[in-house]
Structures are given as C-alpha cells and as structure tokens.
Design an enzyme around this catalytic site. Structure first.
Site, mmCIF file in Angstrom:
data_model
loop_
_atom_site.group_PDB
_atom_site.id
_atom_site.type_symbol
_atom_site.label_atom_id
_atom_site.label_comp_id
_atom_site.label_asym_id
_atom_site.label_seq_id
_atom_site.Cartn_x
_atom_site.Cartn_y
_atom_site.Cartn_z
ATOM 1 C CG ASP A 197 37.957 32.163 38.037
ATOM 2 O OD1 ASP A 197 38.866 31.545 37.459
ATOM 3 O OD2 ASP A 197 36.838 32.361 37.537
ATOM 4 C CG ASP A 211 39.464 36.861 28.421
ATOM 5 O OD1 ASP A 211 39.442 35.644 28.187
ATOM 6 O OD2 ASP A 211 40.086 37.365 29.373
#
Length: 243
Positions: A131, A8
């Site tokens: 998500d 990330d």
C-alpha cells in the site's frame, strides 16, 4: 484478467473507506456473508476481503464475519484475506479455515522472513500487500508511512515464491479517481510476481482500460465502491475481461 470484488470489514459490516480513513466509512451491507453470496451469484471467481479493524489492531477483529463468508460461499468463491495477519499461526489458521490466499502487508515490511517462510510452506497461497502513499509503503492500517519505496519492497520478494502482489495507491482508494495506471503497470513490468491493482477503479472505462495491451501484464484488479454504487456493471465487466 481477474476482477476481485472487495469486502472491507469494520465492526462486522461491509464498508468502504475514503483514502483509508476509518472515520470516513460508508456502510454498504450489514451482512457480509449475504454480500459475498451476491458476488458469487453474479459470477465472480475471487473475493478480496480486508479486516480493517484487524489492520490497526495487528490481529483479527472481524473473524466471525470472515468465517460466515467462508461458510456461505463454500467453493463458489476463492477468498483472499488481509488485515492484521502478522504471525505464522494466524496464517495457518486462516488457510485451514478455507481462505485461498492470505495477504501480508505490514508483515512484509516489518518481518520479511515470515513472508518467505509462509510462501515456502504454502506455495501459491501467500500474497504481499503493498500500500503506497506518494510511492512509499504505508503500514499499520495505513496509519504510518515508511521510507521504503513500493518497488524496493516488491523486489525484496522476487525469489520468495509469493503468489501475487496486491498494490494499492492509497490516494486513489475509495474516491473513484481511477487506478494509478502508470505506477501500477510500471511495478508489474519491473517484477516477475503477478500484480493485482487496487484503489480507484471507478467506471466501465477503467474496465475497458484493463483490456488494453499494456494492462495485460496485471493479474487483475480490485473493485469496491464502484461496484456497490453501480458505476461498474458487474456482469458486463466480467464479460469484457473474459472471466
């Protein structure tokens, strides 16, 4: 079963967040390309990358870091990339630069026609990122929670030709709480699209859990913090999963 190590990106560095909160970032490596090479040398076949800054901005913010990773790993790792990719020209650009699979999250909710068009143009190279917070889809870098149920969004793309769904339980992400097995497996059983589990993989016990018969419906799982902290032995995990 594929185990995807995660990188990330925030400010050009390799970080992990807790529950998607940008002010709760832990820096694990200031050189994402070096980290990607380490994953390749360990034996991983895929790499999961997210441009966190891009997810909030709606466009690439860590492009240089992504390009450095692609240059470093060459053909040794297949890279799937998400975060702020919301236009056709962005999709085309990243695929041309060597990304194997582009993940569309916010665009999947806001612009489903874009997902369908991209999937038709690039078979096997477009994934949908779903998500969920409390079962409902979150977008804009998880800053907004919609009224759309995760399963409803997944079913929207059943006939679109997308390669995979990357399903993240936000409440489990980055806190080593374990995958939400019930919700993730239920989603994978409800749709024909391959599902990748994300958020919460915490230990070798979770790797063993991935080998259980009901979990074999999954294409794979993404691991971040547990790999960086050494809670998951990468080589042992890959052996268990048969990669």
């Amino acid at each position: 079963m594929i185990l995807f190590p995660a990188i990330d990106l925030k400010g050009g560095e390799c970080v992990r967040l807790q529950r998607g909160e940008m002010d709760r970032a832990t820096i694990y490596n200031a050189d994402p390309a070096a980290q990607a090479l380490a994953f390749a040398e360990t034996g991983f076949s895929w790499l999961h990358m997210v441009d966190l800054d891009g997810a909030f901005a709606g466009e690439s913010r860590n492009g240089a870091a992504v390009e450095a990773v692609l240059a470093a790993v060459g053909q040794s790792l297949q890279v799937q990339l998400g975060g702020g990719i919301r236009r056709q020209e962005q999709i085309e650009a990243w695929l041309e630069k060597g990304v194997a699979r582009v993940i569309l999250g916010t665009a999947a909710l806001r612009d489903p026609a874009l997902v369908r068009e991209a999937a038709q143009r690039h078979p096997g190279r477009i994934a949908v990122g779903i998500d969920a917070r409390g079962g409902r889809v979150a977008v804009e870098g998880w800053a907004e929670t919609s009224d759309m149920e995760a399963l409803d969004l997944a079913r929207r793309f059943e006939d679109a030709g997308v390669a995979a769904i990357v399903y993240t339980d936000i409440d489990r992400d980055g806190v080593l709480a374990g995958i939400n097995w019930e919700a993730t497996i239920a989603l994978a059983e409800a749709v024909a699209i391959p599902v990748v589990a994300s958020g919460g993989l915490a230990s070798m016990a979770d790797i063993v859990r991935l080998t259980m018969p009901d979990a074999r419906v999954l294409e794979g799982a993404i691991s971040g913090r547990a790999l960086y902290d050494g809670r998951i032995d990468a080589r042992a995990a890959l052996q268990l999963l048969g990669e």
